[in-house]
Design an enzyme around this catalytic site. Structure first.
Site, PDB file in Angstrom:
ATOM      1  N   CYS A   1     -39.682  33.384  91.837  1.00 11.60           N
ATOM      2  CA  CYS A   1     -39.770  34.410  90.936  1.00 11.60           C
ATOM      3  C   CYS A   1     -41.070  35.236  91.142  1.00 11.60           C
ATOM      4  CB  CYS A   1     -40.592  33.341  89.959  1.00 11.60           C
ATOM      5  SG  CYS A   1     -42.178  32.545  89.763  1.00 11.60           S
TER       6      CYS A   1
ATOM      7  N   GLU B   1     -48.157  23.431  86.520  1.00 10.43           N
ATOM      8  CA  GLU B   1     -48.653  25.323  85.966  1.00 10.43           C
ATOM      9  C   GLU B   1     -48.680  25.237  84.707  1.00 10.43           C
ATOM     10  OE1 GLU B   1     -44.696  26.830  87.354  1.00 10.43           O
ATOM     11  OE2 GLU B   1     -45.009  26.240  89.320  1.00 10.43           O
TER      12      GLU B   1
END
Lengths: 599, 599
Positions: free
Chosen positions: B384, B284
């Site tokens: 998240c 990521e």
């Protein structure tokens, strides 16, 4: 029917050189790497700390097969003694029942013929092909009876007793090998066994890797119902080879129409411009129609080779020029690129675009599963491609001629000589660099010449007299008698090639072909950011010739200025000269960027 | 300094609607999904068969923070009682030393503060942010002292006793949270602890995931030496936030110049046209300059949010219009796209191109690691992004105004009212749909208006009289006194935007921007093969308005015919009308193809 490599003698020219390099460099180089990595020790069947790879036997077998093809034209005592020793070792370690597998009989004897995914019959198939080749070339006659015994044992267990843990092997190969064994020995039982394996495939749920689907090894459907090329590309094409052979030999129209549908699916939807197939990294497989990424291409060398083997068999079962056009595309591009110019290094994966910075980044950052390889290496852990290339180049003479109802077909323009259809044909070809071909024929008959798809026109004289060739189904025919001198000029010039608009990766772009070659640009000649280069026209393209073959210098444009990441004005374009080389020659001058599709 | 959300009241308009949806739908919807998935049970710290995710606490904390911001304008008794109960549970289960972590104190108590990669201080940081927000909004005052006690314990263990298994947390967040705690309480020890964590980072080898490198969590170099944005994008940007805060509060020029270099690296080399950052799926993370793939973009919603948080802090440390331009790009595109139009679904990954067929294939074939998600979902295992979006939209008022040496800066054109620099400012903005902005000011002072990068011209009147704005550093200033009516028209028209020629994925292509929006085409409006569409010009583009916001109808071309996979003639082009919608509104009408960059 194709006219086999054994009936064709290559003469000077591009392919003579390739084959000579193959004989003088690649064959022994591959042997040494295989010996160093324990492949030739494994067949001694002695227990070692580190078991051999489950398909080391197939590497050894493909090397033997290649060596057999090369002994006639390139006799070599060292090679001959390696062949003798290797065959002796295999025969000596064969189990009394005929079984031979250097992994299973030493490390998993209790699991013999119990594990479908472990390439047992795949290895057997390659050993059988090697035995046939060695016998046919008169190099060795001892492996053949041994492998017949093995084939008989396979037949006994799989077809008669049916006490095995699976019915069809997870990796097709045994099927086409058994057809070759039948063709060479005339023993029908081997053809029947091949047909049995084909018939059983896709009939029931069979074991497969837990991460794979049944399409992966083409057991998702009975073979006669298969119309779309799916799954692992090499497995698929080896299977299709056997389908075409058995279809032809048994007159099974269903098998043949399945084969033709599969071929059409590949060339219409799943073929790279380089002739590569199997675009998907995951599962080394055919993916979706038009899904042909360039930098992420898989396009395994073995898959390109398998496509050629399939096309040749399709031609045997009813010729079409399209088959040879596909062979030409794969042979001069994807397959030839699989080997370095020095004959020592090999690619397994053949991308159509390379970004050295991204490759270096991928190699430097942990966690990235695929580390693109932009330089050829001498051996892989899974090293199927190198010996497969060596055995293909060794028999490249078998790709040139065919015989259809007494007509001699010239399908590839490779300088060579052969006797067929009551004629002696001697061809001197300037291909792949120029389109002129001279053919001198002694005897009476008809010759059909395939017109390459890249040719923009044909000029032809027979004994000095102009003839206007009449092209039908991709061929033009000439009737000859006595001594005939034929001169053909297939007009060859660099051409833009465009992909179908559904090919996302190539949309808005074009590639450049020059004769059978797809050209590419490398950063060592042109600097980086090759994806930003546009070629407005090929007028003014200059041909240069050198070690890497044909080079082309093309007026092109590239973005001049740097600056903001996003801007409301397009970048200014600056003229430049783009140097293009044949794709197969890329990555021979160090690691860099490479591009085939341009704006 | 920025003028905080608590000093700004949103008025009717685009963002009022977004925030209202956020309050009335998203907040409780996220709560329910989190409750169903055990996140709110976990904080009871009772041993269960299935341990909670190691950072469930941070999800709960971000929800609390969002709820705090929304209570003033959208008081809700149900929300209030959930806040009370949640805070009570956290405080009740806090260890006597002040420590709280629903995973470690229940399941790995012996490993508290021993495992650097397990997000312990990351969770603590979010709990601290929640405590500050709840206290600052007057919603709850009991979590703050509890979290101060936790912060004191962290200080004791990491800074004083130094008996922990690591020095800096693998996931930055605690640093920026401690600065907020300092700013709210005025207790210098928290600023010192934040500075301590920054100073220790990259000073020595610290534990990291076995698959990761030290750049992954920005511990490859001391922070003051960092100039390139590397590694996990959210970790990076949370760290940079703290660097900017501490740099400003301690007057640390080295920290601030590192921050500015990092910002420049991002906007010059690593920013998607949508404002997304962190292009790499693996880790990521930020990858290479100009490596901005579209279909394979990661561009996590949280990373876009973190970029906004970083830009706001950079502005606090010395304003530049570029910071607010980046906020605008990220806010209206990457971040807004993170939520569905109904406020219930969320994207974690935000691609700039979608191919439904490839996604379906990837989902159907075993072994492919990344299964692209083309529809938003209500909750993720690692969830998240949803609460991060809710807390950002809740405080969107804080992005509008700033105060520089007594000058009031208007940085985002969002209808709102505030009192600052001795003036009451009431702004009525037609953005994002039109460029006209009305600002009525009572009081005397100077107002600086940021000129959006997309604006092609400015018309401005003050109390009806034309003025010619003088733009300096991206702003134009007006001096006002008494009651002043300012009317500004930022000329807004659809524009092509081009990427730097080094962006491989966009080369030969252009995107369309309309005001702050990046536009995209979806197959539900336009059919498939959107990558094949070319837009020769935007003349004749027609604006349409509807639920998804601004639509545009543009004359375009697409390939007409089908046929061979490779051909020597380019495909014929047919005129068509391309319907474009704002990128943020994509994937709200079922799964399909989407394209931003056109030929």
């Amino acid at each position: 029917m194709r006219i086999g490599y054994e009936k064709v003698c290559l003469k000077d020219g591009f392919w003579k050189d390739v084959r000579e390099k193959n004989a003088r460099v690649s064959l022994m180089n591959v042997y040494r790497r295989f010996a160093e990595t324990g492949r030739f020790d494994a067949i001694r069947c002695e227990k070692r700390e580190k078991p051999p790879h489950i398909f080391y036997d197939s590497d050894v077998a493909k090397w033997l097969e290649a060596a057999a093809y090369l002994q006639r034209d390139y006799p070599d005592e060292e090679v001959a003694s390696i062949i003798r020793g290797t065959v002796r070792t295999i025969v000596a370690n064969q189990l009394p029942c005929g079984y031979f597998n250097s992994y299973y009989q030493v490390y998993r004897r209790d699991r013999i013929f119990m594990e479908r995914t472990e390439h047992e019959l795949y290895c057997a198939g390659h050993l059988i092909e090697a035995a046939v080749a060695l016998d046919a070339c008169g190099v060795d006659g001892t492996l053949l009876p041994a492998m017949e015994k093995y084939a008989d044992y396979i037949r006994e267990r799989f077809m008669i007793r049916r006490d095995t843990g699976f019915t069809t092997c997870g990796h097709p190969e045994i099927e086409l090998a058994l057809v070759r064994l039948y063709a060479h020995t005339g023993k029908k039982k081997y053809l029947e066994l091949a047909e049995f394996f084909l018939n059983e495939r896709g009939r029931r749920e069979e074991p497969i890797y837990d991460w794979a689907d049944h399409a992966y090894d083409q057991s998702h459907l009975p073979v006669r119902q298969q119309r779309e090329a799916v799954g692992h590309a090499v497995r698929a094409l080896y299977l299709y080879c056997a389908m075409a052979d058995v279809g032809r030999l048994t007159g099974d129209a269903e098998l043949l129409s399945a084969c033709r549908a599969l071929f059409d699916d590949i060339v219409k939807h799943k073929l790279y411009v380089t002739g590569g197939v199997g675009s998907g990294w995951f599962g080394e497989r055919f993916t979706l129609s038009y899904d042909l990424p360039n930098a992420e291409a898989y396009a395994e060398t073995c898959a390109g080779i398998a496509l050629i083997l399939f096309c040749e068999r399709l031609a045997d079962a009813g010729n079409r020029s399209a088959y040879h056009a596909a062979v030409e595309r794969a042979l001069y591009n994807n397959v030839l690129a699989g080997e370095s110019l020095d004959g020592k290094g090999f690619f397994y994966v053949n991308p159509l675009e390379a970004d050295a910075a991204c490759a270096a980044y991928a190699r430097s950052v942990p966690g990235i599963p695929f580390k693109p390889l932009l330089q050829r290496v001498e051996v892989f852990d899974c090293s199927c491609c190198p010996p497969n290339l060596v055995r293909l180049f060794a028999q490249v003479g078998g790709l040139i001629y065919g015989e259809e109802d007494g007509v001699l077909c010239v399908d590839q323009y490779i300088s060579s000589q052969t006797d067929a259809c009551g004629m002696r044909v001697c061809m001197t070809s300037q291909l792949p660099y120029e389109g002129s071909v001279g053919v001198s024929v002694s005897g009476e008959g008809t010759i059909a010449f395939r017109v390459p798809v890249w040719s923009t026109g044909i000029a032809c004289t027979v004994n000095g007299a102009q003839v206007v060739p009449e092209v039908r189904d991709g061929y033009f025919s000439l009737r000859v008698a006595g001594e005939t001198a034929i001169a053909i000029d297939f007009m060859m010039r660099p051409r833009f090639v465009y992909a179908h608009p559904a090919v996302r990766a190539d949309s808005g772009r074009k590639a450049v072909e020059y004769g059978p070659f797809v050209l590419c640009a490398e950063s060592c000649d042109n600097g980086g950011r090759l994806y930003d280069v546009s070629i407005p026209s090929l007028d003014g393209a200059k041909t240069v010739r050198n070690a890497e073959g044909v080079w082309l210098e093309v007026p092109a444009l590239r973005s001049a200025e740097d600056g903001a990441l996003y801007r409301y004005q397009p970048s200014a374009k600056e003229p430049c000269t783009l140097t293009l080389i044949p794709y197969y020659a890329w990555a021979n001058r160090g690691e860099g960027d490479m591009q085939i599709w341009f704006l």
